[in-house]
Design a protein around this motif. Sequence first.
Motif, PDB file in Angstrom:
ATOM      1  N   ILE A   1       0.828  -1.201   0.000  1.00  0.00           N
ATOM      2  CA  ILE A   1       0.000   0.000   0.000  1.00  0.00           C
ATOM      3  C   ILE A   1       0.863   1.251   0.000  1.00  0.00           C
ATOM      4  CG2 ILE A   1      -1.798   1.273   1.231  1.00  0.00           C
ATOM      5  CD1 ILE A   1      -2.634  -1.408   2.478  1.00  0.00           C
ATOM      6  N   GLY A   2       0.663   2.087  -0.988  1.00  0.00           N
ATOM      7  CA  GLY A   2       1.386   3.351  -1.049  1.00  0.00           C
ATOM      8  C   GLY A   2       0.567   4.451  -0.416  1.00  0.00           C
ATOM      9  N   ILE A   3       1.200   5.265   0.407  1.00  0.00           N
ATOM     10  CA  ILE A   3       0.513   6.400   1.031  1.00  0.00           C
ATOM     11  C   ILE A   3       1.220   7.675   0.609  1.00  0.00           C
ATOM     12  CG2 ILE A   3      -0.143   7.511   3.192  1.00  0.00           C
ATOM     13  CD1 ILE A   3      -0.331   4.802   4.469  1.00  0.00           C
ATOM     14  N   ILE A   4       0.482   8.538  -0.054  1.00  0.00           N
ATOM     15  CA  ILE A   4       1.036   9.795  -0.549  1.00  0.00           C
ATOM     16  C   ILE A   4       0.667  10.892   0.433  1.00  0.00           C
ATOM     17  CG2 ILE A   4       1.288  11.297  -2.544  1.00  0.00           C
ATOM     18  CD1 ILE A   4       1.846   8.306  -3.080  1.00  0.00           C
ATOM     19  N   GLY A   5       1.633  11.356   1.190  1.00  0.00           N
ATOM     20  CA  GLY A   5       1.401  12.400   2.179  1.00  0.00           C
ATOM     21  C   GLY A   5       1.197  11.823   3.564  1.00  0.00           C
ATOM     22  N   LEU A   6       2.135  12.099   4.464  1.00  0.00           N
ATOM     23  CA  LEU A   6       2.046  11.584   5.828  1.00  0.00           C
ATOM     24  C   LEU A   6       1.608  12.673   6.806  1.00  0.00           C
ATOM     25  CD1 LEU A   6       5.216   9.289   6.076  1.00  0.00           C
ATOM     26  CD2 LEU A   6       2.843   8.611   5.697  1.00  0.00           C
ATOM     27  N   GLY A   7       0.490  13.301   6.490  1.00  0.00           N
ATOM     28  CA  GLY A   7      -0.081  14.282   7.404  1.00  0.00           C
ATOM     29  C   GLY A   7      -0.957  13.590   8.431  1.00  0.00           C
ATOM     30  N   LEU A   8      -1.962  14.282   8.902  1.00  0.00           N
ATOM     31  CA  LEU A   8      -2.854  13.721   9.916  1.00  0.00           C
ATOM     32  C   LEU A   8      -3.511  12.429   9.435  1.00  0.00           C
ATOM     33  CD1 LEU A   8      -4.332  14.102  12.681  1.00  0.00           C
ATOM     34  CD2 LEU A   8      -6.134  15.248  11.367  1.00  0.00           C
ATOM     35  N   ILE A   9      -4.103  12.459   8.238  1.00  0.00           N
ATOM     36  CA  ILE A   9      -4.817  11.297   7.726  1.00  0.00           C
ATOM     37  C   ILE A   9      -3.862  10.253   7.159  1.00  0.00           C
ATOM     38  CG2 ILE A   9      -6.515  10.498   6.036  1.00  0.00           C
ATOM     39  CD1 ILE A   9      -7.677  12.026   8.428  1.00  0.00           C
ATOM     40  N   GLY A  10      -2.923  10.679   6.328  1.00  0.00           N
ATOM     41  CA  GLY A  10      -1.973   9.728   5.759  1.00  0.00           C
ATOM     42  C   GLY A  10      -1.129   9.057   6.823  1.00  0.00           C
ATOM     43  N   GLY A  11      -0.690   9.850   7.796  1.00  0.00           N
ATOM     44  CA  GLY A  11       0.092   9.290   8.895  1.00  0.00           C
ATOM     45  C   GLY A  11      -0.719   8.306   9.713  1.00  0.00           C
ATOM     46  N   SER A  12      -1.989   8.612   9.924  1.00  0.00           N
ATOM     47  CA  SER A  12      -2.860   7.708  10.688  1.00  0.00           C
ATOM     48  C   SER A  12      -3.108   6.420   9.916  1.00  0.00           C
ATOM     49  CB  SER A  12      -4.196   8.403  10.997  1.00  0.00           C
ATOM     50  OG  SER A  12      -4.003   9.490  11.882  1.00  0.00           O
ATOM     51  N   PHE A  13      -3.273   6.530   8.600  1.00  0.00           N
ATOM     52  CA  PHE A  13      -3.419   5.322   7.795  1.00  0.00           C
ATOM     53  C   PHE A  13      -2.170   4.451   7.908  1.00  0.00           C
ATOM     54  CE2 PHE A  13      -7.037   6.917   5.123  1.00  0.00           C
ATOM     55  CZ  PHE A  13      -7.823   5.775   5.245  1.00  0.00           C
ATOM     56  N   ALA A  14      -1.001   5.072   7.806  1.00  0.00           N
ATOM     57  CA  ALA A  14       0.248   4.312   7.889  1.00  0.00           C
ATOM     58  C   ALA A  14       0.348   3.601   9.235  1.00  0.00           C
ATOM     59  CB  ALA A  14       1.434   5.251   7.682  1.00  0.00           C
ATOM     60  N   ARG A  15       0.090   4.320  10.304  1.00  0.00           N
ATOM     61  CA  ARG A  15       0.170   3.733  11.647  1.00  0.00           C
ATOM     62  C   ARG A  15      -0.837   2.590  11.800  1.00  0.00           C
ATOM     63  NH1 ARG A  15       2.532   7.066  15.766  1.00  0.00           N
ATOM     64  NH2 ARG A  15       3.109   9.165  15.087  1.00  0.00           N
ATOM     65  N   ALA A  16      -2.067   2.820  11.345  1.00  0.00           N
ATOM     66  CA  ALA A  16      -3.114   1.810  11.494  1.00  0.00           C
ATOM     67  C   ALA A  16      -2.797   0.550  10.691  1.00  0.00           C
ATOM     68  CB  ALA A  16      -4.459   2.392  11.060  1.00  0.00           C
ATOM     69  N   ILE A  17      -2.313   0.742   9.478  1.00  0.00           N
ATOM     70  CA  ILE A  17      -1.977  -0.410   8.630  1.00  0.00           C
ATOM     71  C   ILE A  17      -0.878  -1.245   9.265  1.00  0.00           C
ATOM     72  CG2 ILE A  17      -0.975  -1.097   6.414  1.00  0.00           C
ATOM     73  CD1 ILE A  17      -2.376   1.433   5.230  1.00  0.00           C
ATOM     74  N   LYS A  18       0.148  -0.589   9.762  1.00  0.00           N
ATOM     75  CA  LYS A  18       1.266  -1.317  10.362  1.00  0.00           C
ATOM     76  C   LYS A  18       0.872  -1.989  11.671  1.00  0.00           C
ATOM     77  CE  LYS A  18       4.608  -1.864   9.084  1.00  0.00           C
ATOM     78  NZ  LYS A  18       4.976  -3.037   8.252  1.00  0.00           N
ATOM     79  N   GLU A  19      -0.031  -1.365  12.414  1.00  0.00           N
ATOM     80  CA  GLU A  19      -0.429  -1.914  13.711  1.00  0.00           C
ATOM     81  C   GLU A  19      -1.489  -3.007  13.594  1.00  0.00           C
ATOM     82  OE1 GLU A  19      -2.787  -0.202  17.558  1.00  0.00           O
ATOM     83  OE2 GLU A  19      -0.958   0.883  16.987  1.00  0.00           O
ATOM     84  N   MET A  20      -2.380  -2.887  12.616  1.00  0.00           N
ATOM     85  CA  MET A  20      -3.552  -3.760  12.568  1.00  0.00           C
ATOM     86  C   MET A  20      -3.552  -4.793  11.444  1.00  0.00           C
ATOM     87  SD  MET A  20      -6.499  -0.906  13.303  1.00  0.00           S
ATOM     88  CE  MET A  20      -6.251   0.372  14.539  1.00  0.00           C
ATOM     89  N   THR A  21      -2.634  -4.664  10.486  1.00  0.00           N
ATOM     90  CA  THR A  21      -2.634  -5.593   9.353  1.00  0.00           C
ATOM     91  C   THR A  21      -1.216  -6.089   9.079  1.00  0.00           C
ATOM     92  OG1 THR A  21      -2.160  -4.077   7.502  1.00  0.00           O
ATOM     93  CG2 THR A  21      -4.411  -4.077   8.367  1.00  0.00           C
ATOM     94  N   SER A  22      -1.109  -6.957   8.102  1.00  0.00           N
ATOM     95  CA  SER A  22       0.209  -7.472   7.691  1.00  0.00           C
ATOM     96  C   SER A  22       0.653  -6.852   6.362  1.00  0.00           C
ATOM     97  CB  SER A  22       0.149  -8.996   7.559  1.00  0.00           C
ATOM     98  OG  SER A  22      -0.827  -9.383   6.601  1.00  0.00           O
ATOM     99  N   HIS A  23      -0.073  -5.834   5.902  1.00  0.00           N
ATOM    100  CA  HIS A  23       0.277  -5.178   4.639  1.00  0.00           C
ATOM    101  C   HIS A  23       1.573  -4.374   4.770  1.00  0.00           C
ATOM    102  CE1 HIS A  23      -3.640  -6.394   3.368  1.00  0.00           C
ATOM    103  NE2 HIS A  23      -4.288  -5.492   4.085  1.00  0.00           N
ATOM    104  N   GLN A  24       2.258  -4.198   3.655  1.00  0.00           N
ATOM    105  CA  GLN A  24       3.449  -3.341   3.613  1.00  0.00           C
ATOM    106  C   GLN A  24       3.047  -1.920   3.236  1.00  0.00           C
ATOM    107  OE1 GLN A  24       6.070  -5.964   0.964  1.00  0.00           O
ATOM    108  NE2 GLN A  24       7.552  -5.069   2.364  1.00  0.00           N
ATOM    109  N   VAL A  25       3.727  -0.949   3.813  1.00  0.00           N
ATOM    110  CA  VAL A  25       3.441   0.460   3.529  1.00  0.00           C
ATOM    111  C   VAL A  25       4.626   1.111   2.826  1.00  0.00           C
ATOM    112  CG1 VAL A  25       2.997   2.731   4.540  1.00  0.00           C
ATOM    113  CG2 VAL A  25       1.855   0.706   5.474  1.00  0.00           C
ATOM    114  N   TYR A  26       4.346   1.719   1.681  1.00  0.00           N
ATOM    115  CA  TYR A  26       5.328   2.515   0.951  1.00  0.00           C
ATOM    116  C   TYR A  26       4.933   3.978   1.161  1.00  0.00           C
ATOM    117  CZ  TYR A  26       6.927  -1.616  -1.731  1.00  0.00           C
ATOM    118  OH  TYR A  26       7.445  -2.836  -2.109  1.00  0.00           O
ATOM    119  N   ALA A  27       5.819   4.780   1.696  1.00  0.00           N
ATOM    120  CA  ALA A  27       5.481   6.159   2.042  1.00  0.00           C
ATOM    121  C   ALA A  27       6.103   7.168   1.094  1.00  0.00           C
ATOM    122  CB  ALA A  27       5.925   6.459   3.470  1.00  0.00           C
ATOM    123  N   CYS A  28       5.298   8.176   0.722  1.00  0.00           N
ATOM    124  CA  CYS A  28       5.771   9.280  -0.108  1.00  0.00           C
ATOM    125  C   CYS A  28       5.460  10.578   0.633  1.00  0.00           C
ATOM    126  CB  CYS A  28       5.072   9.258  -1.467  1.00  0.00           C
ATOM    127  SG  CYS A  28       5.552  10.601  -2.569  1.00  0.00           S
TER     128      CYS A  28
END
Length: 276
Positions: free
Chosen positions: A3-30
């Motif tokens: 999963i790619g996340i474009i923008g690690l602001g409030l929402i993007g950062g929360s998505f990244a944190r939630a994905i890493k904490e709650m799933t086994s998906h990989q996160v690619y950050a931009c």
Amino acid sequence: MKIGIIGLGLIGGSFARAIKEMTSHQVYACEISEEVLEEAAKDGAYDKVMTDENMKECDLILLSLYPEKAVDFIEEKKDKIGKGAVVVDCCGVKRYVCDRMKKIAEETSFVFVGGHPMAGTQSWGYAFSRSSMFKGASMILTPDADTPENIMESLEEFFLSVGFGTVKITTDEEHDRIIAFTSQLPHVISNAYVKSPEAHKQRGFSAGSYKDMTRISKLNAKMWSELFLENGDFLAGEIDILIENLRKYSETIKEKDKEKLVALLEEGAESKRQAK
């Protein structure tokens, strides 16, 4: 899934944190801010930095940018997105974004679905992101009529897996019309409300009502002005309705018409009861 996340602001950062904490998906950050990337890396919020070279590896891309920036990013990177990948934006307006994104998607080989996570705080930026941001919230999706059913099922499963309580399917227009009332108008009201000279004298005279009314008055002016203008027809209409209703209260109070005032207040209370 990658999963790619474009923008690690409030929402993007929360998505990244939630994905890493709650799933086994990989996160690619931009993220354009190296400082934010470093902070997110310390938090373990992503696995890899997204590049033009590895963007094609992403199965799902979440755009957590302002509307205009989101469109510009996809226009610039459209040839870097993998064939069959799904792109979902997280913007607060849908017609402006979706009209443009769908045209770009038609020219390339990815699938675009409009999205809006109904979550957030009065603060913004990665520092305020958290993995629990979406707990019990609604995720709105605005697919086309021909969006494959299996993609929608996969998206629903994904958003529920990171904490959302429900996934609501609607159209771009219905989203913008309702959001003008439920989200944008309250921000306008709160921001205008605190412009009274009495706002500077309220300390010691205010309690829950004042705090509730002013919580969102301190807003991200750049972001909200963009959202307001891109949904101007619906929002201006709601403001006009509010002004007309306020005029009725003002005139009734000036006329000292208690019976009419009671009726106006009861009418509002009943409207709230029916809107539950």
